[in-house]
Design a protein around this motif. Sequence first.
Motif, PDB file in Angstrom:
ATOM      1  N   ILE A   3      -9.248 -39.528  15.105  1.00  0.00           N
ATOM      2  CA  ILE A   3     -10.431 -38.812  14.621  1.00  0.00           C
ATOM      3  C   ILE A   3     -10.630 -39.145  13.150  1.00  0.00           C
ATOM      4  N   GLN A   4     -11.830 -39.566  12.806  1.00  0.00           N
ATOM      5  CA  GLN A   4     -12.166 -39.893  11.425  1.00  0.00           C
ATOM      6  C   GLN A   4     -13.135 -38.835  10.886  1.00  0.00           C
ATOM      7  N   PRO A   5     -12.730 -38.084   9.857  1.00  0.00           N
ATOM      8  CA  PRO A   5     -13.645 -37.074   9.301  1.00  0.00           C
ATOM      9  C   PRO A   5     -14.798 -37.734   8.549  1.00  0.00           C
ATOM     10  N   ASN A   6     -15.921 -37.067   8.557  1.00  0.00           N
ATOM     11  CA  ASN A   6     -17.089 -37.527   7.823  1.00  0.00           C
ATOM     12  C   ASN A   6     -17.025 -36.900   6.431  1.00  0.00           C
ATOM     13  N   PRO A   7     -16.763 -37.707   5.382  1.00  0.00           N
ATOM     14  CA  PRO A   7     -16.601 -37.142   4.029  1.00  0.00           C
ATOM     15  C   PRO A   7     -17.824 -36.364   3.550  1.00  0.00           C
ATOM     16  N   GLN A   8     -19.016 -36.864   3.841  1.00  0.00           N
ATOM     17  CA  GLN A   8     -20.237 -36.175   3.400  1.00  0.00           C
ATOM     18  C   GLN A   8     -20.366 -34.820   4.092  1.00  0.00           C
ATOM     19  N   GLN A   9     -20.019 -34.782   5.369  1.00  0.00           N
ATOM     20  CA  GLN A   9     -20.094 -33.532   6.120  1.00  0.00           C
ATOM     21  C   GLN A   9     -19.068 -32.530   5.596  1.00  0.00           C
ATOM     22  N   LEU A  10     -17.860 -32.982   5.292  1.00  0.00           N
ATOM     23  CA  LEU A  10     -16.844 -32.079   4.747  1.00  0.00           C
ATOM     24  C   LEU A  10     -17.264 -31.524   3.395  1.00  0.00           C
ATOM     25  N   LEU A  11     -17.889 -32.354   2.573  1.00  0.00           N
ATOM     26  CA  LEU A  11     -18.363 -31.895   1.268  1.00  0.00           C
ATOM     27  C   LEU A  11     -19.466 -30.846   1.437  1.00  0.00           C
ATOM     28  N   GLU A  12     -20.374 -31.092   2.366  1.00  0.00           N
ATOM     29  CA  GLU A  12     -21.436 -30.107   2.626  1.00  0.00           C
ATOM     30  C   GLU A  12     -20.835 -28.811   3.176  1.00  0.00           C
ATOM     31  N   LEU A  13     -19.868 -28.943   4.085  1.00  0.00           N
ATOM     32  CA  LEU A  13     -19.197 -27.778   4.657  1.00  0.00           C
ATOM     33  C   LEU A  13     -18.502 -26.957   3.567  1.00  0.00           C
ATOM     34  N   ILE A  67      -7.724 -28.302   1.762  1.00  0.00           N
ATOM     35  CA  ILE A  67      -8.586 -29.490   1.654  1.00  0.00           C
ATOM     36  C   ILE A  67      -9.986 -29.078   1.230  1.00  0.00           C
ATOM     37  N   ILE A  68     -10.514 -28.032   1.851  1.00  0.00           N
ATOM     38  CA  ILE A  68     -11.870 -27.565   1.533  1.00  0.00           C
ATOM     39  C   ILE A  68     -11.908 -26.977   0.123  1.00  0.00           C
ATOM     40  N   ARG A  69     -10.905 -26.230  -0.246  1.00  0.00           N
ATOM     41  CA  ARG A  69     -10.860 -25.646  -1.598  1.00  0.00           C
ATOM     42  C   ARG A  69     -10.761 -26.738  -2.664  1.00  0.00           C
ATOM     43  N   LYS A  70     -10.046 -27.803  -2.359  1.00  0.00           N
ATOM     44  CA  LYS A  70      -9.948 -28.928  -3.288  1.00  0.00           C
ATOM     45  C   LYS A  70     -11.320 -29.597  -3.453  1.00  0.00           C
ATOM     46  N   LEU A  71     -12.036 -29.744  -2.355  1.00  0.00           N
ATOM     47  CA  LEU A  71     -13.386 -30.315  -2.428  1.00  0.00           C
ATOM     48  C   LEU A  71     -14.307 -29.421  -3.263  1.00  0.00           C
TER      49      LEU A  71
END
Length: 78
Positions: A3-13, A67-71
């Motif tokens: 599974i490859q995460p979508n960096p743009q989607q994670l940043l938006e999330l 990970i999300i908090r770091k973003l």
Amino acid sequence: MEIQPNPQQLLELAHYKMPFGKYKDRYLVDLPLPYLVWFQQKGFPKGKLGEYLQITLTIKDNGLEPIIRKLQKEFPKE
């Protein structure tokens, strides 16, 4: 299968906030796990919100909130 995460989607999330209800204006990552599980049982909303709530549940269920908090910290919303 990898599974490859979508960096743009994670940043938006990371910056997506709950648009309604008791937790209105809270970041999705800050929602309590039982609330996300409730959505899973009742059915996630349609569209982007539902998709992001489902991803957030997976993230929290697997202890990946840092990970999300770091973003959020490294890429603050302008």
